[in-house]
Structures are given as structure tokens and as C-alpha cells.
Write a protein that holds these residues in place. Structure first.
Motif: not given
Lengths: 369, 290
Positions: A258-283
């Protein structure tokens, strides 16, 4: 005891609902399994009491059907549904004694007197009021009265379901725990289908096998407490359950990062292209403070709050607050300028709904809750 | 905090004292004065001790009036309280009809008492009154000026018409204050309509009903204007209640001494009954506050 099916159910208190905001309860299609304990969790005014009253027959739904064991009861009166319900505020029959109060639902159904006696005794022991059975209900304290209400709800053995509408609101905190434990025990013993409405997540998570989270007239997720914690299906679930709630960051998704404000963050899985407002949620449980070398998101650390069991780190990234939970005694390293996310604890959301990965590459492991 | 002690503050009570003096104490003392003296006119009085009280206590006429009074209060309470509850139970709980009902119910309460008497006096007349004429045309021999039973029925009917709505309005207020959860719980418990009334509505209405009974008792026990206008206490003395009799004695016959003794005992009876009611009511409050 019954399986409860909600078929295309919706309700509006207005005679002619127009927009979606007129519906107190938006379309629902759910099956409530026989013998499970459900908690209906949501903020005030999200439609949970409406749903409860539709199930008990106190409110007629505007559309859809409700079935008990495949029998359509949508228009059946409350009495026919054979349901017990406990309300938020104590309802006792003032002029009756405690014993008469507890016996009332049984006697109204013409139960034999020796059965009533035995059953009232059992319930009285459970709610710890055996010594006050012959007292008038009038002079009792609010929590004693609510215990009678609970007792009246549980006194019938043959009910299809027992519904609780925030029943512990007026009860002292120490009694709350005890009564909830007793309700759990009762559920194990008799296996009634139970539905428990509450806005208190602790109550919901400790009481129920399955928690039904409602938001804005909709059921946003039905799941075990663990599912709600690890895989919130909706950002509301992430925010509402957990203390503090899930952190949300606007992001672009690119395969397994995931790219958050120019920084790359590793995700726990492979995602297809995502449409709409995209967010990542982390507890907050999946975030650790880190230094510049170990990577992560560069943040401004605001403060650390001690809430007893653990500490909460309040940080900020480009104007968005991020909370992290520090394990007991860990503290914040002096050189911490970044926050590192556990890839397995990251969920991806498009327009508030969770997007499932094509392939999972990291399984979540919880260290602290 | 230091309390300021200033005895001149008592002076602030003087206006109130003056009002009470003129409105209550002086008239009452005049009555007491009359009740222990006798006069043959010319404003000359001499001491009569408790003679008047003895006379009133053994007077058949006063006994009769008291008996009629108790019977009247008993009858109208027995009719108005249950009837008022039934009316309150059948009034709508919400919607536009609520205000219509409330206004209709308040109308009889707004009519001056002598007008109520006049209305029923005309209604009951066999020659031009709607009720009297209709009954007579139907072959029912009805005449409240000559038949004691007819007079009683008319007086009771008039009071029921006039005051049932007070009981109904109070009972309605009591019913409206019952939270909906009680009705819902009763449905869940499968309570019958009668049990809902017996175990939810009636206990919750107890407070307002006590007040309704107290008010209706006190008012009916001192009823004067309506029977005075309607029947004048007749035929004979069949509808002569305590206050009608008292006025006859005091102003009709000018027997000031006996009338004064009569008023004092009348006053004491009402005081006694009000005290009993008050005690009962505070006991209920105490039980509820437990």
C-alpha cells in the motif's frame, strides 16, 4: 427454541418512506442459528431496538418476512411467537410479591401450580432473591427490580428465544458481571436462542457466541469476537470495537503493498485493483514504534497515555491521528520516529467495506489485545 | 454559615396575618360567638353554653340531612370513579382526537355551577324540557319537582354529567404516565386485558385516583348551588343536603345560634375526613418511596 430467519426485512416508522434516511432498518437477510447467543451491538439509534421489537412482534415490519423454524410469523401477535423479552428499564408488577411476579408468565399460560413453584424457586436462586420471594415488588431497589425482570424473562423453559434490550443499564457494575455470567451459564444449560442488545462492546464480546454489529440501520457484520477483531468487514466495526479503535489511512493499493503519502507499506496479501475511496485499517495492537533504520511510517509522536494494563501511543501522520498499543513495560524507544505495521494485521477498505485479498501471504498473530 | 438573627423579620408576616385574619379567623370567631349565645333581637345576646350543639346533635332534621348527604356522596363516588376510569381507558392515546376529547371532557367543568343547575332544571321540565318531555311522551311518569325518587335521579345524573370528566381527566393523566414498556412486557407475559388493568393500570393510577376521590368527596359533601337551583331541596326535604339545610336554617329562619353550631360541626366533620384522606395518601406515598 427456534432458528430465526429475517427475509428481506426492512422497517420505517414513517408511513411513506422516501429516501434511505427514512428507514430505521434497511434491508436485512439473515439467519440466526438455533441455540446461539447473539449480541446486537451498535451505537444509539442504529436500529437495534427496532430489530428486536420486530422479532418479538411488538413492531410490524414495513416489508419482508420473519420466520421461526421456517414458519412465517411476520403478522403473528407477540403471544403466538412464544418469546421472552427483557427491557432496558425494570418492569415489575408493583402490587405483586416477587414470587407472583416470577410466576406471572407461567400462570398466564395455565402451568400447573407445583411446576410453577419449582420453577420460580430455580429462577429465584439464579437471580439471588430466594430470601425475598414473599416481599412486595414495590419497595425494591432498581437493580433488584431489574433482576426480577430478568427472572421473568427466563422463567419459561419452552420459549423460542429470549431477547434482552440493554438489560443491565440500571445494574451496578459488580452485579453486571455476575448477571452476565449467569446469563451465559443459563444459555449453556438450556440452549435457548438469545439475542442481547447493547451498545457496550465489552458486554457484547463477553456474552455472545456471535456479535451482530449494526450501523445506520444495517447489519455490517456478524461474526465471532475474534473475527470482528481481526477482520472487520466495515470501517465502522473497526472503529466501534476495540479501545482505541482501528486506525484508518488513505492509501493506494498496488499488489501486495500500500502506498500511504509516498511511503510503501507491506500488506499481508495480494490484492486486485481496488475501486472507490481506498483506505488501510490497522488495529493499534498491530503497530510498533520503530526507528528510522527499521522503516515504517514517519510520524510525529504526540504523547503516551497510561491506561493501566498497557500504554497508548498517540502519534500523527500528515494530520491523521494514529494510535498504537505498547505492550506492558515496553515503553517508547528514545530514537522512535517511525511506526511499523504488522502486515498480517492490515485490512484494505474500499468505500468503507473490506476488500478480501486474492491470496493471503501472512497469517495474523495477536500478541496483545 | 453564620445565621443572622433578626426578630424584626417577623414583621414581614404581618400582611399575610392580616389577610388570614379577615378572611378566616374573624368570620370563624363570629360563628363561634353565635354558636354559644342566644338572642331575642335588638342585638342583645346572652350566654347559651353548649345548648345549640346539643340541639343540633339530637335534631332529626340534621340527622336526615346528614344521612342524605352521605348517601349522595356515596352514590356519586360509586358512579363517577368507575365511569371516569372507563372513559379514560377508552380515550385515544395519540392523534388529533386526543385534543378533541380533552376539550369535550373539560367543557362541563367550565360551566358555572348555577348554570349547570339551570340547564338541568330546564332539561327535566315535563312541559318544555327535552328530557322531561321525552320521558313523559314515552309514557314514563317523570316529574322531579313532585317525586322524590325522580328528584334524586336528576340530582345524581346532573352531578355525574358535571364531574365525571374530572375523574376521567385525572385517570387519563395517570394512564398516560405509564411507560410503554409495561404494556410490551404484559404482552410478552401474555397477560389478559383484565390483568393489564388490574396489575399495571390500576396500581399506576392509584395516586391520581386517591386525589380524584378526595376532590369529588369534598366537593360533593358541600354541594349547594346545583340542587338549590334544581330542586330547592325538595320535594319536601328529599334533596335537602347539609349545606342546603344550613342555609335554610341560617338565612331562611334566621336561627343564628343553631346554624352556627351546625356550621362548626359541619366544618369539623370535613376537617376530620380530610385528615383521614391526607393520612391515607401520605402513607401511600411512603410505601411508594420505600
Amino acid at each position: 427454541m427456534a432458528k430465526i430467519t429475517l427475509d428481506n426485512l426492512a422497517h420505517s416508522y414513517l408511513p411513506k418512506p422516501a429516501g434511505p434516511e427514512d428507514w430505521a432498518l434497511k434491508e436485512l437477510d439473515n439467519v440466526w442459528v438455533d441455540g446461539e447467543a447473539y449480541a446486537l451491538l451498535g451505537a444509539s439509534g442504529c436500529g437495534k431496538s427496532t430489530l428486536l421489537n420486530i422479532i418479538s412482534g411488538l413492531v410490524q415490519p414495513s416489508q419482508g418476512r420473519i420466520l421461526f423454524n421456517d414458519r412465517d410469523v411476520t403478522h403473528a401477535p407477540t403471544a403466538e411467537r412464544n418469546i421472552a423479552q427483557v427491557f432496558q428499564f425494570p418492569v415489575v408488577y408493583d402490587t405483586m410479591t416477587v414470587r407472583e411476579n416470577l410466576a406471572f408468565p407461567l400462570r398466564n399460560r395455565g402451568a400447573p401450580e407445583d411446576y410453577v413453584r419449582a420453577r420460580v424457586q430455580t429462577i429465584a436462586r439464579m437471580i439471588d432473591m430466594e430470601d425475598r420471594l414473599e416481599r412486595k415488588a414495590r419497595g425494591l431497589t432498581a437493580d433488584a427490580k431489574q433482576k426480577i425482570s430478568l427472572g421473568r424473562g427466563m422463567v419459561r423453559e419452552d420459549v423460542n428465544a429470549i431477547l434482552f434490550d440493554e438489560p443491565l443499564t440500571v445494574i451496578d457494575p459488580h452485579m453486571k458481571w455476575e448477571l452476565r455470567t449467569q446469563l451465559r451459564a443459563l444459555h449453556h444449560e438450556f440452549g435457548h436462542t438469545m439475542i442481547y442488545v447493547t451498545h457496550d462492546q465489552t458486554e457484547a464480546l463477553t456474552f455472545a457466541d456471535k456479535v451482530v454489529v449494526m450501523h445506520d440501520g444495517r447489519v455490517v457484520q456478524i461474526g465471532t469476537p475474534q473475527e470482528l477483531f481481526e477482520r472487520p468487514e466495515h470501517t465502522f466495526v473497526g472503529y466501534f470495537i476495540g479501545s482505541p479503535g482501528m486506525n484508518l489511512l488513505d492509501a493506494q493499493i498496488d499488489g501486495d503493498t500500500a502506498r500511504v503519502g509516498g511511503h510503501r507499506i507491506a500488506l499481508g496479501g495480494q490484492y486486485d485493483a481496488v475501486a472507490g475511496r481506498t483506505q488501510i485499517g490497522v488495529r493499534p495492537e498491530y503497530i510498533r514504534p520503530a526507528n528510522a533504520d527499521s522503516g515504517g511510517l514517519p510520524v510525529t509522536i504526540r504523547r503516551v497515555e497510561d491506561v493501566g494494563r498497557h500504554q497508548i501511543l498517540r502519534a500523527e501522520f500528515e494530520g491523521t491521528g494514529i494510535d498504537a498499543i505498547l505492550p506492558e513495560g515496553a515503553g517508547v524507544p528514545a530514537d522512535a520516529t517511525h511506526l511499523a505495521f504488522d502486515p498480517a494485521g492490515i485490512n484494505v477498505y474500499a468505500d468503507d467495506w473490506r476488500v478480501a485479498p486474492r491470496k493471503v501471504t501472512a497469517a495474523p498473530h495477536r500478541e496483545a489485545v | 454559615m453564620e445565621k443572622t438573627q433578626n426578630n424584626r423579620a417577623w414583621l414581614l408576616l404581618l400582611p399575610m396575618l392580616a389577610v388570614v385574619l379577615f378572611s378566616a379567623i374573624i368570620p370563624l370567631m363570629t360563628v363561634v360567638n353565635y354558636s354559644v349565645q342566644d338572642t331575642f333581637g335588638q342585638n342583645v345576646f346572652f350566654w347559651a353554653g353548649l345548648d345549640w350543639f346539643r340541639e343540633i346533635l339530637s335534631s332529626d332534621r340534621v340527622h336526615g340531612a346528614l344521612g342524605r348527604q352521605i348517601m349522595f356522596s356515596g352514590i356519586i363516588l360509586a358512579i363517577e370513579v368507575p365511569l371516569g376510569i372507563i372513559v379514560a381507558l377508552s380515550m385515544p392515546k395519540r392523534g388529533a382526537w386526543v385534543s378533541v376529547c380533552l376539550v369535550l371532557m373539560s367543557l362541563p367543568l367550565l360551566i358555572p355551577w348555577n348554570v349547570v343547575g339551570t340547564i338541568w332544571q330546564i332539561l327535566g321540565r315535563p312541559d318544555i324540557g327535552l328530557v322531561g318531555y321525552t320521558l313523559d311522551s314515552l309514557g314514563i311518569d317523570y316529574n322531579y319537582t313532585q317525586d322524590a325518587l325522580d328528584a334524586w335521579i336528576t340530582v345524581v345524573l346532573m352531578d355525574v354529567w358535571h364531574w365525571t370528566s374530572l375523574v376521567a381527566l385525572l385517570a387519563y393523566a395517570g394512564l398516560r404516565s405509564i411507560p410503554n414498556a409495561y404494556y410490551q412486557a404484559a404482552k410478552i407475559d401474555q397477560a389478559s386485558r383484565w390483568k393489564v388493568f388490574r396489575y399495571i393500570e390500576l396500581p399506576k393510577m392509584r395516586g391520581v385516583l386517591t386525589i380524584a376521590i378526595l376532590l369529588r368527596f369534598m366537593d360533593s359533601f358541600k354541594i349547594y348551588t346545583e340542587p338549590f337551583v334544581l330542586t330547592g331541596g325538595g320535594p319536601g326535604s328529599s334533596t335537602t343536603f347539609l349545606s342546603v339545610d344550613l342555609v335554610k336554617m341560617a338565612i331562611g329562619q334566621f336561627d343564628l345560634g343553631p346554624a352556627a353550631a351546625f356550621s362548626i360541626m359541619y366544618f369539623l366533620v370535613i376537617l376530620l375526613i380530610s385528615w383521614v384522606f391526607y393520612t391515607v395518601m401520605t402513607n401511600i406515598d411512603k410505601q411508594e418511596g420505600m
